[in-house]
Design a protein around this motif. Structure first.
Motif, PDB file in Angstrom:
ATOM      1  N   LEU A   1     -30.670  39.653  -5.336  1.00 22.35           N
ATOM      2  CA  LEU A   1     -30.855  39.114  -6.678  1.00 22.35           C
ATOM      3  C   LEU A   1     -31.979  38.101  -6.619  1.00 22.35           C
ATOM      4  O   LEU A   1     -32.029  37.276  -5.696  1.00 22.35           O
ATOM      5  CB  LEU A   1     -29.576  38.437  -7.173  1.00 22.35           C
ATOM      6  CG  LEU A   1     -28.420  39.342  -7.602  1.00 22.35           C
ATOM      7  CD1 LEU A   1     -27.155  38.519  -7.785  1.00 22.35           C
ATOM      8  CD2 LEU A   1     -28.773  40.049  -8.906  1.00 22.35           C
ATOM      9  N   PRO A   2     -32.931  38.120  -7.574  1.00 24.07           N
ATOM     10  CA  PRO A   2     -34.055  37.172  -7.515  1.00 24.07           C
ATOM     11  C   PRO A   2     -33.608  35.719  -7.534  1.00 24.07           C
ATOM     12  O   PRO A   2     -34.209  34.875  -6.887  1.00 24.07           O
ATOM     13  CB  PRO A   2     -34.876  37.528  -8.761  1.00 24.07           C
ATOM     14  CG  PRO A   2     -34.513  38.944  -9.073  1.00 24.07           C
ATOM     15  CD  PRO A   2     -33.067  39.081  -8.678  1.00 24.07           C
ATOM     16  N   ALA A   3     -32.572  35.431  -8.305  1.00 23.34           N
ATOM     17  CA  ALA A   3     -32.046  34.067  -8.359  1.00 23.34           C
ATOM     18  C   ALA A   3     -30.527  34.175  -8.497  1.00 23.34           C
ATOM     19  O   ALA A   3     -30.051  34.956  -9.330  1.00 23.34           O
ATOM     20  CB  ALA A   3     -32.635  33.295  -9.540  1.00 23.34           C
ATOM     21  N   PRO A   4     -29.802  33.481  -7.647  1.00 30.04           N
ATOM     22  CA  PRO A   4     -30.236  32.484  -6.651  1.00 30.04           C
ATOM     23  C   PRO A   4     -30.514  33.097  -5.277  1.00 30.04           C
ATOM     24  O   PRO A   4     -30.157  32.533  -4.241  1.00 30.04           O
ATOM     25  CB  PRO A   4     -29.034  31.551  -6.585  1.00 30.04           C
ATOM     26  CG  PRO A   4     -27.860  32.490  -6.806  1.00 30.04           C
ATOM     27  CD  PRO A   4     -28.337  33.550  -7.755  1.00 30.04           C
ATOM     28  N   PHE A   5     -31.143  34.234  -5.229  1.00 28.33           N
ATOM     29  CA  PHE A   5     -31.552  34.920  -4.015  1.00 28.33           C
ATOM     30  C   PHE A   5     -30.349  35.303  -3.155  1.00 28.33           C
ATOM     31  O   PHE A   5     -30.331  35.123  -1.939  1.00 28.33           O
ATOM     32  CB  PHE A   5     -32.525  34.050  -3.212  1.00 28.33           C
ATOM     33  CG  PHE A   5     -33.437  34.875  -2.347  1.00 28.33           C
ATOM     34  CD1 PHE A   5     -34.411  35.692  -2.899  1.00 28.33           C
ATOM     35  CD2 PHE A   5     -33.316  34.846  -0.972  1.00 28.33           C
ATOM     36  CE1 PHE A   5     -35.246  36.448  -2.100  1.00 28.33           C
ATOM     37  CE2 PHE A   5     -34.149  35.602  -0.164  1.00 28.33           C
ATOM     38  CZ  PHE A   5     -35.118  36.403  -0.732  1.00 28.33           C
ATOM     39  N   ASN A   6     -29.334  35.847  -3.808  1.00 32.03           N
ATOM     40  CA  ASN A   6     -28.168  36.339  -3.086  1.00 32.03           C
ATOM     41  C   ASN A   6     -28.391  37.771  -2.640  1.00 32.03           C
ATOM     42  O   ASN A   6     -29.033  38.565  -3.333  1.00 32.03           O
ATOM     43  CB  ASN A   6     -26.916  36.285  -3.984  1.00 32.03           C
ATOM     44  CG  ASN A   6     -26.471  34.863  -4.221  1.00 32.03           C
ATOM     45  OD1 ASN A   6     -26.766  33.973  -3.432  1.00 32.03           O
ATOM     46  ND2 ASN A   6     -25.764  34.648  -5.321  1.00 32.03           N
ATOM     47  N   VAL A   7     -27.830  38.120  -1.491  1.00 32.62           N
ATOM     48  CA  VAL A   7     -27.934  39.481  -0.980  1.00 32.62           C
ATOM     49  C   VAL A   7     -27.002  40.391  -1.770  1.00 32.62           C
ATOM     50  O   VAL A   7     -25.821  40.097  -1.945  1.00 32.62           O
ATOM     51  CB  VAL A   7     -27.567  39.535   0.516  1.00 32.62           C
ATOM     52  CG1 VAL A   7     -27.684  40.974   1.034  1.00 32.62           C
ATOM     53  CG2 VAL A   7     -28.460  38.613   1.324  1.00 32.62           C
ATOM     54  N   LYS A   8     -27.536  41.528  -2.264  1.00 30.70           N
ATOM     55  CA  LYS A   8     -26.694  42.546  -2.898  1.00 30.70           C
ATOM     56  C   LYS A   8     -26.094  43.474  -1.849  1.00 30.70           C
ATOM     57  O   LYS A   8     -24.886  43.698  -1.801  1.00 30.70           O
ATOM     58  CB  LYS A   8     -27.518  43.380  -3.883  1.00 30.70           C
ATOM     59  CG  LYS A   8     -28.019  42.666  -5.112  1.00 30.70           C
ATOM     60  CD  LYS A   8     -28.786  43.665  -5.990  1.00 30.70           C
ATOM     61  CE  LYS A   8     -29.319  43.058  -7.242  1.00 30.70           C
ATOM     62  NZ  LYS A   8     -30.063  44.045  -8.075  1.00 30.70           N
ATOM     63  N   ASN A   9     -26.975  44.061  -1.035  1.00 29.05           N
ATOM     64  CA  ASN A   9     -26.517  44.956   0.025  1.00 29.05           C
ATOM     65  C   ASN A   9     -27.547  44.961   1.135  1.00 29.05           C
ATOM     66  O   ASN A   9     -28.705  44.589   0.944  1.00 29.05           O
ATOM     67  CB  ASN A   9     -26.268  46.378  -0.506  1.00 29.05           C
ATOM     68  CG  ASN A   9     -27.427  46.906  -1.316  1.00 29.05           C
ATOM     69  OD1 ASN A   9     -28.505  47.135  -0.793  1.00 29.05           O
ATOM     70  ND2 ASN A   9     -27.213  47.084  -2.629  1.00 29.05           N
ATOM     71  N   ARG A  10     -27.102  45.411   2.295  1.00 31.59           N
ATOM     72  CA  ARG A  10     -27.956  45.360   3.484  1.00 31.59           C
ATOM     73  C   ARG A  10     -27.562  46.503   4.396  1.00 31.59           C
ATOM     74  O   ARG A  10     -26.385  46.863   4.506  1.00 31.59           O
ATOM     75  CB  ARG A  10     -27.791  44.021   4.186  1.00 31.59           C
ATOM     76  CG  ARG A  10     -28.521  43.866   5.503  1.00 31.59           C
ATOM     77  CD  ARG A  10     -28.355  42.438   6.011  1.00 31.59           C
ATOM     78  NE  ARG A  10     -29.067  41.494   5.142  1.00 31.59           N
ATOM     79  CZ  ARG A  10     -28.817  40.193   5.113  1.00 31.59           C
ATOM     80  NH1 ARG A  10     -27.831  39.682   5.857  1.00 31.59           N
ATOM     81  NH2 ARG A  10     -29.521  39.407   4.332  1.00 31.59           N
TER      82      ARG A  10
END
Length: 725
Positions: free
Chosen positions: A704-713
């Motif tokens: 997510l652009p803000a607050p720069f959380n990881v969606k998936n990896r």
């Protein structure tokens, strides 16, 4: 319909005249069996090369096509029982280093000093293979179709070496007969050679090609004359297994780690020297490069090209049917929503005049979406008529297996089957000045739901100065292609185009001239629904930079609700009319520079009496031949009345390519898409430890652009090995 009859009568006349002698029949290169062993080292020191005939005195293609090339190129070919050999001496015309982008395979043609071989083993001027290299040794290989198009996604086993000298660079290659398709007993092949030298901005060919056509045009090949028919490649079976391990996690659902431990296998079996059978079990395409994201302001589905290797060899037999927005078969419909369990494809040449393709793919059930197991079958047959034209037929079938949907269950309902059948005639005159297509398609569905008709045709003329094209399309309201790409239906379309170029005697400008294009859509009632018309003026400089300025007019009568931002969720109503004017400019810099750039801009009206401003840029810098840096940006600002107001989107994509050698590659690609609120990171390491055998490490993140959380990896390790039985 009158146009169709006129088109067929006219094209039959061109086809009858196309039986004349091949245009460059007088350009003949003799090839004889090697009189000594040949070592692929980029050194011209074997006796076999001393004894070989030399193709030299290339003709200039661009900037002019009326003289011999300034840059000298010498080509020799030979063979033994296993390989076809090629050595090329690329002399320098000017002092200075060679110019290349990187060591990456299948490089960008216009950004590299390069030499390419175009080979037409059936001498049908329509299909073939291309091999080559840039001046730093990066390989190029592709399968040729449609008279000069090259599918660079096709890879095969061959070896080459480039060696640089102060006054030249030498390219030497060995291409196994098992890696190509040809008919046993044919002793004359179509062939041409292309050289691009960026220091002189000169493109040249051994057999002359008019400048309005690509050097790959098979209509203008010379002839490779064998002393004896090429040797039989013998049994040709390749097995390509893979093993894969990976781990992924979806952080939004706070799920646990998901582990992958997969194995699968592909096999290639030559049924004849020109007909191939491909098999796959549990295929995986995790190493395929991610799609380039785009800001979507369109009312219809966007097209993204197929990148998966299994679907690409002889892919034109299936995907080439129809037009860019009327495709009865689009292989990306298979396996992106359900796992592919197994598949088979038989494709290639039956003889000089006949080509065929048959594919069957089986996908598994997806319980959480109530998606049944499905079978996909596509069959294609193509018959050459005249020198370069052909008639083709296609049949596409999608079938749900053991499926009895219950509409009252609340679960998604899928069709039990969808079928398409079609015929098309592809016109290509012997000199390539006239090209065109006429096609008809019929779709079939259960209980006659989804039954519909398509007809479309075009005729194109391309001379050195004048280009014009007429195209019309009809797609009925009920036409359905579930395995195709047809983003809209229920319309008639008329699309004429006209362009002209002057070639002045100037030290700065190579060509300049206008283009005019209009696209008119009508609904089934004959009411105009769309009109996009533009006029552009183009300038091509001798440095290979390009400048275009344009004016456009748009009219849309919406046939369904549409959100002009594709973001807000607020739609304009069906039946509302919108028109506007716009203008813009595009420029791309000369490719010889280590720093390259291009930009485009658009300013003007938009839906609902609004305004839209768009600006795109592409920057590139290379530390040749090892590192290439790129940055692309796309900015859109849309000003609309309430309730939309002002909306703006950024799309930014930095990229780095590191080519440590021509067998070790690393790519990192970031895409920030404000419209879908996503940041994507994709990195890929590839080690080609043997020809066509690779080790891949692929790492992917979405944020997510803000607050720069990881969606998936996810991270995947994949090992493939090409084994010739």
């Amino acid at each position: 319909m009158r146009f169709l009859i006129t088109f067929l009568l006219f094209s039959l006349g061109l086809t009858a005249s196309s039986f004349a002698q091949k245009i460059n029949a007088d350009y003949r290169l003799a090839i004889q069996k090697a009189s000594s062993a040949i070592i692929i080292d980029g050194v011209l020191d074997e006796k076999a090369w001393e004894d070989a005939a030399v193709a030299t005195d290339f003709f200039m293609i661009t900037p002019m096509d009326t003289s011999f090339a300034r840059v000298k190129t010498d080509v020799r070919m030979s063979y033994d029982e296993i390989n076809l050999y090629l050595i090329v001496v690329n002399h320098h015309a000017l002092e200075g280093p060679y110019m290349v982008e990187s060591l990456r395979r299948d490089f960008s043609f216009g950004k590299n000093d390069n030499f390419l071989l175009f080979m037409d083993p059936f001498d049908d001027m329509t299909n073939g293979f291309s091999f080559g290299a840039n001046a730093a040794g990066a390989q190029w290989d592709g399968q040729m179709h449609s008279g000069g198009s090259i599918d660079l996604s096709w890879d095969n086993k061959w070896v080459s070496k480039v060696k640089n000298y102060e006054d030249k660079w030498i390219f030497e290659a060995a291409i196994p007969f098992k890696s190509i398709r040809y008919k046993k007993g044919i002793s004359e092949w179509g062939i041409n050679f292309s050289r691009l030298d960026l220091k002189t901005t000169e493109k040249s060919g051994w057999a002359p090609v008019p400048r309005q056509f690509p050097s790959a045009s098979l209509a203008y090949t010379g002839t490779l004359v064998w002393d004896n028919p090429p040797p039989d490649a013998g049994s040709n079976i390749s097995v390509i297994p893979y093993v894969l391990g990976g781990i992924s996690k979806d952080f939004r659902s706070e799920g646990s780690n998901q582990y992958r431990r997969d194995v699968g296998v592909d096999a290639k079996i030559s049924l004849t020297s020109s007909l191939n059978l491909d098999l796959t079990v549990n295929p995986d395409f995790s190493q395929v490069e991610v799609d380039r994201q785009v800001t979507n302001l369109d009312r219809f589905e966007l097209f993204f090209p197929e990148r998966r290797q299994f679907f690409l060899e002889n892919g034109d037999l299936f995907a080439g049917f129809g037009y860019s927005t009327i495709r009865p078969f689009f292989s990306r419909r298979i396996g992106l929503e359900a796992p592919i369990q197994f598949g088979a494809r038989m494709s290639g040449k039956i003889n000089k005049n006949w080509r065929m393709g048959a594919m069957n793919m089986q996908t598994g059930e997806v319980e959480e979406r109530a998606l049944p197991s499905q079978n996909f079958t596509v069959m294609s047959l193509q018959r050459q008529v005249g020198a370069r034209s052909n008639i083709g037929a296609i049949l596409v079938n999608k079938q749900s297996l053991n499926y009895n949907p219950d509409p009252e269950s609340g679960q998604p309902v899928y069709s039990q089957f969808n079928r398409n059948a079609g015929l098309e005639y592809n016109l290509a005159s012997a000199n390539n000045l006239w090209t065109g297509k006429a096609m008809v398609l019929q779709s079939f569905g259960p209980d006659n739901v989804g039954n519909g008709l398509v007809h479309a045709a075009n005729l194109r003329y391309s001379s050195g100065n004048l280009t014009w094209n007429w195209q019309h399309e009809y797609v009925s309201e009920n036409y359905t292609a579930e395995v195709g790409f047809v983003p809209r239906n229920g319309f008639y379309r008329i699309n004429p185009m006209l362009g002209y170029r002057w070639f002045p005697k100037s030290q700065k400008i190579l060509s300049h001239g206008p283009d005019f294009n209009t696209s008119l859509f009508f609904n089934m009632g004959g009411e105009k629904t769309d009109n996009t018309s533009y006029i552009a003026y183009n300038v091509r400089f001798r440095s290979q930079s390009n400048l275009t300025a344009w004016l456009a007019y748009d009219f849309v009568k919406l046939q369904r609700p549409f959100d002009p931002t594709n973001f807000s969720g607020i739609s304009l109503e069906t039946g509302t009319e919108h028109s506007w004017n716009a203008m813009g400019m595009e420029y791309s810099s000369k490719p010889q520079s280590v720093f390259t750039y291009s930009f485009s801009t658009r300013f003007g009206g938009y839906f609902a009496d609004g305004e839209r401003f768009n600006f795109t840029t592409d920057f590139g810098y290379r530390f040749q031949p090892y590192v290439s840096l790129a940055l692309s940006t796309n900015f859109n600002q849309i000003n609309l009345p309430e309730p939309w107001g002002e909306t703006s989107f950024w799309l930014i994509g930095p990229r780095v390519d590191v080519t440590m050698t021509n067998t070790v590659f690393f790519t990192a690609f970031v895409q920030y898409n404000e419209q879908i609120e996503n940041i994507n990171l994709n990195t890929r390491f590839q080690w080609r430890f043997k020809p066509a055998s690779d080790l891949f490490i692929v790492y992917t993140d979405n944020y997510l652009p803000a607050p720069f959380n990881v969606k998936n990896r996810s991270i995947v390790l994949k090992f493939t090995y090409w084994w010739n039985v």
